[in-house]
Design an enzyme around this catalytic site. Structure first.
Site, PDB file in Angstrom:
ATOM      1  CB  SER A   9     -74.937 -19.013 -85.316  1.00 36.63           C
ATOM      2  OG  SER A   9     -73.950 -19.720 -86.031  1.00 36.63           O
ATOM      3  CB  CYS A  33     -69.319   1.815-103.370  1.00 34.54           C
ATOM      4  SG  CYS A  33     -68.285   2.736-102.215  1.00 34.54           S
ATOM      5  CG  HIS A  88     -73.003   1.658-100.505  1.00 33.63           C
ATOM      6  ND1 HIS A  88     -72.562   0.458-101.011  1.00 33.63           N
ATOM      7  CD2 HIS A  88     -71.892   2.303-100.069  1.00 33.63           C
ATOM      8  CE1 HIS A  88     -71.257   0.368-100.882  1.00 33.63           C
ATOM      9  NE2 HIS A  88     -70.820   1.475-100.305  1.00 33.63           N
ATOM     10  CG  LEU A 129     -81.154 -21.610 -85.824  1.00 28.99           C
ATOM     11  CD1 LEU A 129     -81.782 -21.644 -84.447  1.00 28.99           C
ATOM     12  CD2 LEU A 129     -81.601 -22.820 -86.634  1.00 28.99           C
ATOM     13  CG  ASP A 183     -79.695 -10.035 -87.985  1.00 29.53           C
ATOM     14  OD1 ASP A 183     -80.246 -10.549 -88.982  1.00 29.53           O
ATOM     15  OD2 ASP A 183     -79.069 -10.687 -87.144  1.00 29.53           O
ATOM     16  CE  LYS A 234     -83.375 -36.440 -76.013  1.00 29.36           C
ATOM     17  NZ  LYS A 234     -84.360 -36.833 -74.991  1.00 29.36           N
ATOM     18  N   PRO A 235     -82.615 -31.264 -79.540  1.00 30.43           N
ATOM     19  CG  PRO A 235     -81.612 -31.131 -81.661  1.00 30.43           C
ATOM     20  CD  PRO A 235     -82.696 -31.848 -80.896  1.00 30.43           C
ATOM     21  CB  THR A 236     -86.074 -27.709 -79.224  1.00 32.95           C
ATOM     22  OG1 THR A 236     -85.958 -27.502 -80.620  1.00 32.95           O
ATOM     23  CG2 THR A 236     -86.974 -26.642 -78.622  1.00 32.95           C
ATOM     24  N   GLY A 284     -82.666 -13.340 -87.168  1.00 32.46           N
ATOM     25  CA  GLY A 284     -82.871 -11.947 -87.574  1.00 32.46           C
ATOM     26  C   GLY A 284     -84.149 -11.780 -88.376  1.00 32.46           C
ATOM     27  CD  GLN A 327     -63.871   4.046-105.237  1.00 26.99           C
ATOM     28  OE1 GLN A 327     -63.096   3.099-105.091  1.00 26.99           O
ATOM     29  NE2 GLN A 327     -64.244   4.801-104.221  1.00 26.99           N
ATOM     30  CD  GLU A 366     -75.696  -1.125-101.727  1.00 24.87           C
ATOM     31  OE1 GLU A 366     -75.926  -0.180-102.520  1.00 24.87           O
ATOM     32  OE2 GLU A 366     -74.542  -1.464-101.399  1.00 24.87           O
TER      33      GLU A 366
HETATM   34  N1  GLN Z   1     -62.626   0.522-101.542  1.00 20.10           N
HETATM   35  C1  GLN Z   1     -63.317   1.664-102.016  1.00 20.10           C
HETATM   36  C2  GLN Z   1     -63.138   2.866-101.100  1.00 20.10           C
HETATM   37  O1  GLN Z   1     -62.745   2.723 -99.988  1.00 20.10           O
HETATM   38  C3  GLN Z   1     -64.780   1.375-102.201  1.00 20.10           C
HETATM   39  C4  GLN Z   1     -65.486   1.119-100.925  1.00 20.10           C
HETATM   40  C5  GLN Z   1     -66.806   0.423-101.122  1.00 20.10           C
HETATM   41  O2  GLN Z   1     -67.065  -0.135-102.185  1.00 20.10           O
HETATM   42  N2  GLN Z   1     -67.648   0.401-100.108  1.00 20.10           N
HETATM   43  O3  GLN Z   1     -63.388   3.984-101.488  1.00 20.10           O
END
Ligand code: GLN
Length: 530
Positions: A12, A376, A498, A14, A70, A193-195, A17, A380, A500
């Protein structure tokens, strides 16, 4: 609908993805509508309950699906929007079959792996494949990545389902790509060989690969290809070398050079088309500057924050700035380390361990005017840091972390939850952005939609006091605080959502763009060069 099934051999990790996503990119660059399904042969229903320190990032989809990382690669490479159904697990398949059995749907039959489980696998693949993932356009080609390694007990029913699909579909509608490792020995020779062994294992499951993609630090030459071709019974031109590259977004280009597009077109009876070069142009863009971002984390593996790494890269590329990441151990972070980076990022996280170190890092960023991005948990903790050191509430904390004044409290709807799987506040929610704020400056619109994954929020009873002391909540979802910032600081912004997860190579997140830009300015001001 055509299917390209991707299996993995030897071991795994490799880069199956990335290979799958890159194959998709090659086809998408030729104008095909591509979708992708990931099969994870574990018994968990989804990745949401899995420890990211062991399994890597839990990726969050628009619909709130907590899925394998992935799917993040597929979304980024293909610029599509997937759903929880695109991640098929053994847990989901068995749950559905057992529910059917309890309902009596099988009318007295003995319920077995073949045909009941394999039928459900095939139906799940088909259901997912047909879902629209790109603004209402119907997918024409579906990639199906089978997680794990060929030969694992867990993946057997899935390989059997693929074997059946081969029989069910016309030959030109399904192709099998096998990704393997070609290591180099101490003499510098590539070993096949592994292949050979992994193809043998695939054959035992009744499957013969059409294409073999070899992974390794170095590209393999014609003689190694010839050997693999002879032993594994695939044409030499269908042995594709995929050596490790400095940037994952270069992989589609490398596969292009190896002629993969032609082999696939021939195998699947697709029209020969030339690729749209925009992806390749984007990847080749030169950097004119560099910044170092410190990410404060308690996890020892980088895979936990893949989407953040990629979002920084997307923003950096748009600004011609190479972003280097310094992973800072939350339990050992000090001013000396923090002073060396151009910006500080506290990502999402859970639990007490490392949280005090993260709060110290945020204090350092706020007081020292170092650019700060909190995501997130990082949002907080920024609120907690502000409450402790600006409002002077020394015992300010989160309900998640223990006793004290809970400026961060459990979401009301979470109070009665007794199951941990799939019960956080998950997926897309709309957020209103306030005028005259940094957030508005970056986002340029009053309403955005972003992905979430949390159980706690800023306690409504303390919002007034926090704002009174100078913290600005510049984004909200109803009475739920979503963005905070500190006016007068060069860049101090944190989000409960988030950003990202929705960042794409050609459409970087505005939040990340603002942060990288601020890091660049900070670096110049600090005299560390461009
Ligand atoms: N632990 C925090 C919550 O549950 C933040 C969660 C996170 O950062 N994804 O609200």
């Amino acid at each position: 609908m055509k299917f390209i099934v991707v299996t993995g051999g030897v071991m795994s990790g490799l880069g199956k993805g990335i290979t799958t996503a890159s194959i998709g990119r090659i086809l998408k660059s030729r104008g095909y509508e591509v979708t992708a399904v990931k099969i994870d042969p574990y018994l968990n229903i989804d990745a949401g309950t899995m420890n990211p320190g062991q399994h890597g990032e839990v990726f969050v989809l628009s619909d709130g699906g907590e899925v394998d990382l992935d799917l993040g690669n597929y979304e980024r490479f293909l610029d599509i929007s997937l759903s929880a159904e695109h991640n098929i697990t053994t847990g989901k398949v068995y749950r559905t079959v057992i529910e059917k059995e309890r309902r009596g749907d099988f009318l007295g039959a003995t319920v077995q792996i073949i045909p009941h489980i394999t039928d459900e696998i095939k139906a799940s693949i088909r259901r997912a494949a047909e879902k629209e993932v790109d603004h209402g356009k119907k997918p024409a080609i579906c990639l199906v990545e089978v997680g794990g390694t060929v030969g694992d007990i867990e993946s057997m029913p899935f390989l059997e389902a693929v074997r059946q699909m081969r029989g069910d579909l016309p030959a030109c509608d399904i192709a099998l790509v096998h990704v393997t490792l070609v290591p180099v020995d101490t003499m510098g020779d590539a070993k096949t060989k592994p292949t050979q062994h992994s193809v043998k294992a695939l054959r035992e499951a009744g499957l013969q690969p059409d294409i073999i993609v070899t992974r390794g630090e170095r590209a393999i030459g014609p003689s190694t290809k010839k050997k693999i071709s002879a032993f594994c019974d695939v044409p030499q031109k269908a042995v594709i070398s995929a050596a490790t590259l400095p940037d994952i977004y270069q992989v589609p280009m490398e596969l292009e050079k190896e002629g993969l597009a032609d082999v696939l077109a021939e195998r699947l009876n697709l029209a020969q088309r030339s690729p749209d070069p925009s992806w390749y142009r984007m990847v080749m863009k030169e950097y004119t500057g560099r910044v170092t971002v410190g990410i404060v984390t308690k996890y020892g593996i980088e895979d936990v924050y893949i989407s953040i790494k990629e979002a920084l890269k997307h923003a950096g590329r748009a600004l011609s700035t190479e972003v280097q990441i310094r992973w800072i151990d939350a339990e050992n972070c000090n001013a000396a380390v923090l002073g060396e980076v151009d910006g500080i990022l506290v990502p999402g996280g859970f639990g007490k361990r490392g949280s005090e170190g993260k709060i110290q890092a945020i204090r350092y960023a706020r007081e020292g005017k170092t650019p700060y991005l909190g995501l997130c948990f990082g949002f907080q903790l920024a609120v907690i840091e502000f409450a402790r050191h600006v409002l002077g509430w020394e015992n300010a904390t989160s309900e998640e972390l223990g006793e004290g004044r809970h400026v961060i409290a459990i979401l009301p709807e979470q109070k009665t939850i007794d199951h941990l799987g799939g019960t956080m506040r998950l997926g897309d929610s709309p957020i209103s952005v306030a005028d005259g704020t940094l957030a508005m400056c970056l986002l340029g619109t009053h309403e955005i939609v972003e992905r979430h994954r949390h159980r706690y929020e800023v306690s409504p009873q303390y919002i007034g006091a926090l704002e009174g002391a100078g913290l600005v909540f510049s984004g909200a979802s109803g009475n739920r605080m979503e963005i905070c910032e500190i006016p007068g600081h060069p860049f101090f912004l944190a989000t409960q959502f988030h950003p990202e997860f929705a960042s794409r190579p050609a459409r970087p997140s505005p939040v990340f763009l603002g942060f990288v830009e601020a890091c660049r300015k900070h670096r110049q001001a600090a005299g560390r060069g461009g």
